[in-house]
Scaffold this active site. Structure first.
Site, PDB file in Angstrom:
ATOM      1  N   SER A   1      45.412  37.037  30.431  1.00  0.00           N
ATOM      2  CA  SER A   1      45.039  36.394  31.464  1.00  0.00           C
ATOM      3  C   SER A   1      43.652  37.223  31.866  1.00  0.00           C
ATOM      4  CB  SER A   1      45.732  36.472  32.709  1.00  0.00           C
ATOM      5  OG  SER A   1      46.537  35.208  32.593  1.00  0.00           O
TER       6      SER A   1
ATOM      7  N   ASP B   1      40.526  35.470  37.249  1.00  0.00           N
ATOM      8  CA  ASP B   1      39.531  34.762  36.397  1.00  0.00           C
ATOM      9  C   ASP B   1      38.304  34.438  36.954  1.00  0.00           C
ATOM     10  OD1 ASP B   1      41.699  34.445  34.953  1.00  0.00           O
ATOM     11  OD2 ASP B   1      42.369  32.191  35.247  1.00  0.00           O
TER      12      ASP B   1
ATOM     13  N   GLU C   1      46.040  34.611  39.410  1.00  0.00           N
ATOM     14  CA  GLU C   1      45.479  34.048  38.287  1.00  0.00           C
ATOM     15  C   GLU C   1      43.873  33.716  38.342  1.00  0.00           C
ATOM     16  OE1 GLU C   1      46.511  33.938  34.527  1.00  0.00           O
ATOM     17  OE2 GLU C   1      44.561  34.272  34.899  1.00  0.00           O
TER      18      GLU C   1
END
Ligand SMILES: *[C@@H]1O[C@H](CO)[C@@H](O)[C@H](O)[C@H]1NC(C)=O
Ligand SMILES: *[C@@H]1O[C@H](CO)[C@@H](O)[C@H](O)[C@H]1NC(C)=O
Ligand SMILES: *[C@@H]1O[C@H](CO)[C@@H](O)[C@H](O)[C@H]1NC(C)=O
Ligand SMILES: *[C@@H]1O[C@H](CO)[C@@H](O)[C@H](O)[C@H]1NC(C)=O
Ligand SMILES: *[C@@H]1O[C@H](CO)[C@@H](O)[C@H](O)[C@H]1NC(C)=O
Length: 592
Positions: free
Chosen positions: A503, A300, A296
């Protein structure tokens, strides 16, 4: 503002001692929510250090929320007049008697010396035993049977009846869930030859978009070409910034970013992010990036930084627990810690992306409201917060209430009306909804006026009547917008992986917003702040409406459920995906 409690205690008693002795249950659960069960006998060490946060009810919340909407609504006389934290505090600060009474309560328990006041929070920095004494309860150790994670919580606690009117949440107590990264399970190794380097014919390339390549996997180039900002030049020096929020020991790797930029965004080669650690958060550079990491943080930061480049980027790593406690035992409340940290800053980055979420029903309503009010404060400061809409369509398990009551399960914080929720699409000509894209209707937050027309029209003209019983038609509807979310090239521990989920969509949309904010600031305009009133009005035709594909539902329990993407707003792709050129024109009036 941080005060020691002792210094604040004044002579005048506002309640008789007796009234503080009359305890009544404040919150309770009949059982721990699935999948949490008591671990063994549940015993915890009462001497373990523990931070308890008590939130005093704010005043004027409805008026304040209206003010936030006003400063975010184009054509309103207050548009763009964001507030300082001092103005916000003056507006909503709890009444004096709520401080007096709370402090008297702590004093009567002999805990005043361990407590501090920070704006509308009273924080007890003590032990589990202190919290147990204060709340007339017993903390127990619970285990999540799916992840093996443990946490210390209670099923019921009490406070003096005289305080019930002044306090809204006390944490950690009965909230078990922690936000999860919204990466769907599709994580696969990228097999280089066939996809990325497939020779595409000239006819396949539109406006710099490699249709064949971008139809099967995504790079920053795909996003820039598809959303039409390949040729926009941002600024590094006008004060504009972007930030990516991280929780739960997800660590962003500087080496992986460097490799990602050299491979996919050479113009940004050599640039790096600033890391900020909050509440004992870490950002270990061990290339394994956290015990249960699924990438994640790297997804990001790699997309947030590359797309917003040259905008300076920050990675906020918020720990889930205070540093002094045994790891994996005492979880804290990451949103509260993160948002209260942001609000203490003199200047908050103008664009923030959060790719974490939870089932709304797993979050106690009072907690959801307090966190959403904190998002409203962040918006009032002129910050746009983008949040993943979730990876379970309208809900993967709708059997969450008493047997017999089936309901779609919305996601939080996507359901908070003061954030912009981002759903996911895939394919490029045309883009269509991807089945995991989360969307639906909140059971906690009513529909805000900015989306009234769009959502009413959806309900009247497109919603399938068969399924209306499974969701709350008067609730805040989401997502607001969407962006690509399937097979994003991401460097993890040096290898190229393909990651999917809302995400990916949130930082992708945030990259576009950061550049739009940059354009505003360079042209002497205030940043957007809360985007939604603008998105649903002036900008709605500047988004590309997604009209194909369908979000999944809880097929096992409600066959045929899930929302299809339709003309206009829908609960799977929102208003649509960005078209930078049109959005820029709608924002600053500048043609690119
Ligand atoms: C994109 O991929 C889908 C699924 O593989 C395929 O059906 C479609 O024809 C592709 N479109 C283009 C333009 O390559
Ligand atoms: C990126 O920078 C490194 C040194 O900082 C250099 O070795 C490398 O060749 C550069 N790569 C690209 C694609 O510019
Ligand atoms: C829902 O769950 C309950 C037990 O919690 C079970 O008895 C019931 O059959 C389930 N209903 C459906 C439709 O899955
Ligand atoms: C539906 O939403 C409204 C508005 O937020 C709320 O007052 C109501 O309690 C919700 N209904 C259910 C069944 O959750
Ligand atoms: C509504 O959903 C039902 C069940 O899936 C389906 O049979 C029906 O055709 C749908 N109606 C419309 C108008 O799409």
């Amino acid at each position: 503002m941080k005060f020691s409690l002792v210094a604040l205690i004044v002579g005048t008693a506002v309640a008789s001692k007796a009234s503080l002795e009359d305890y009544q249950v404040f919150e309770s659960l009949s059982v721990a929510p699935t999948p949490w069960v008591l671990q063994g006998d549940g015993k915890v060490d009462a001497d373990q250090s523990f931070k308890l946060r008590v939130h005093l009810k704010n005043r004027n919340i409805a008026k304040f929320q209206q003010q936030v909407l006003d400063v975010s609504t184009p054509d309103h006389p207050s548009y763009g007049r964001h507030l300082s934290q001092l103005e916000i505090n003056n507006f909503i600060a709890p009444p004096k008697e709520s401080y007096d009474l709370t402090l008297e309560w702590l004093e009567s328990m002999g805990l005043a010396g361990k407590s501090t006041v920070e704006n509308d929070w009273v924080i007890l920095d003590g032990t589990i035993g202190d919290a147990e004494k204060l709340l007339q309860t017993e903390y127990q150790l619970f285990e999540n049977t799916e992840t093996g994670k443990t946490t210390v919580r209670v099923l019921e606690y009490s406070i003096p009846a005289a305080l019930h009117a002044y306090v809204d949440i006390i944490a950690p107590t009965i909230k078990f869930s922690t936000p999860s990264p919204q990466i769907s399970t599709i994580v696969k190794d990228f097999e280089a030859p066939d996809i990325k380097f497939a020779a595409s014919s000239v006819a396949d390339v539109h406006d710099g978009l490699d249709v064949v390549a971008c139809n099967s996997s995504i790079t920053p180039d795909c996003i820039k070409a598809l959303y039409k900002f390949k040729h926009f030049r941002g600024s590094r020096r006008n004060g504009n910034e972007i930030a990516l929020a991280g929780f739960l020991e997800e660590y962003a790797q500087h080496d992986d970013l460097a490799q990602f930029l050299a491979t996919y965004e050479p113009t940004a080669n050599g640039s790096d992010f600033k890391e900020v650690l909050i509440n004992g958060g870490l950002n270990l550079q061990d290339s394994v990036s956290g015990p249960q990491s699924i990438g994640e943080a790297n997804l990001d930061i790699q997309y947030g930084l590359a797309l917003a480049y040259p905008t300076p980027s920050t990675y906020y790593s918020t720990g889930g627990r205070p540093p002094e406690t045994t790891p994996n035992e005492v979880d804290n409340e990451p949103y509260l810690e993160f948002l209260t940290y942001l609000l203490k800053l003199d200047k908050i980055p103008q664009t923030i992306s959060i790719s974490y979420g939870d089932g709304e029903w797993t979050v106690p309503e009072s907690y959801a409201h307090t966190v959403c009010d904190l998002f409203a404060q962040v918006a009032a400061r002129g910050v746009s917060v983008l949040v993943s809409s979730g990876d379970s369509g309208s809900g993967s398990n709708c059997n969450v209430t008493d047997p017999g009551t089936l309901l779609y399960t919305p996601a939080f914080p996507a359901s908070c009306p003061f954030v912009t929720a981002v759903g996911a699409t895939y394919h490029v000509v045309p883009e269509i909804a991807v089945s995991f894209s989360g969307g639906g209707f909140s059971n906690y937050f009513p529909r805000p006026s900015y989306q009234d027309a769009a959502v009413s029209s959806y309900l009247a003209n497109h919603a399938n009547a068969t399924f209306k019983q499974y969701y709350n038609q008067s609730g805040r509807a989401y997502p607001d917008v969407s962006a690509q979310g399937v097979y994003f090239h991401t460097i993890l521990s040096g290898s190229d992986k393909l990651l999917s989920g809302t995400s990916a969509s949130s930082p992708a949309f945030a990259g576009v917003v950061a550049l739009l904010n940059c354009d505003r600031i360079s042209n002497g305009l205030p940043p957007f702040g809360l985007l939604n009133p603008w998105l649903y009005s002036k900008a709605s035709s500047a988004l590309t409406d997604i009209v194909g594909g369908k979000g999944s539902g809880c097929a096992a329990q409600i066959p045929g459920s899930g929302f299809p993407a339709v003309v206009g707003w829908d609960p799977v792709t929102g208003l649509g995906t960005p078209d930078f050129k049109k959005l820029r024109l709608a924002s600053t009036g500048i043609e690119s």
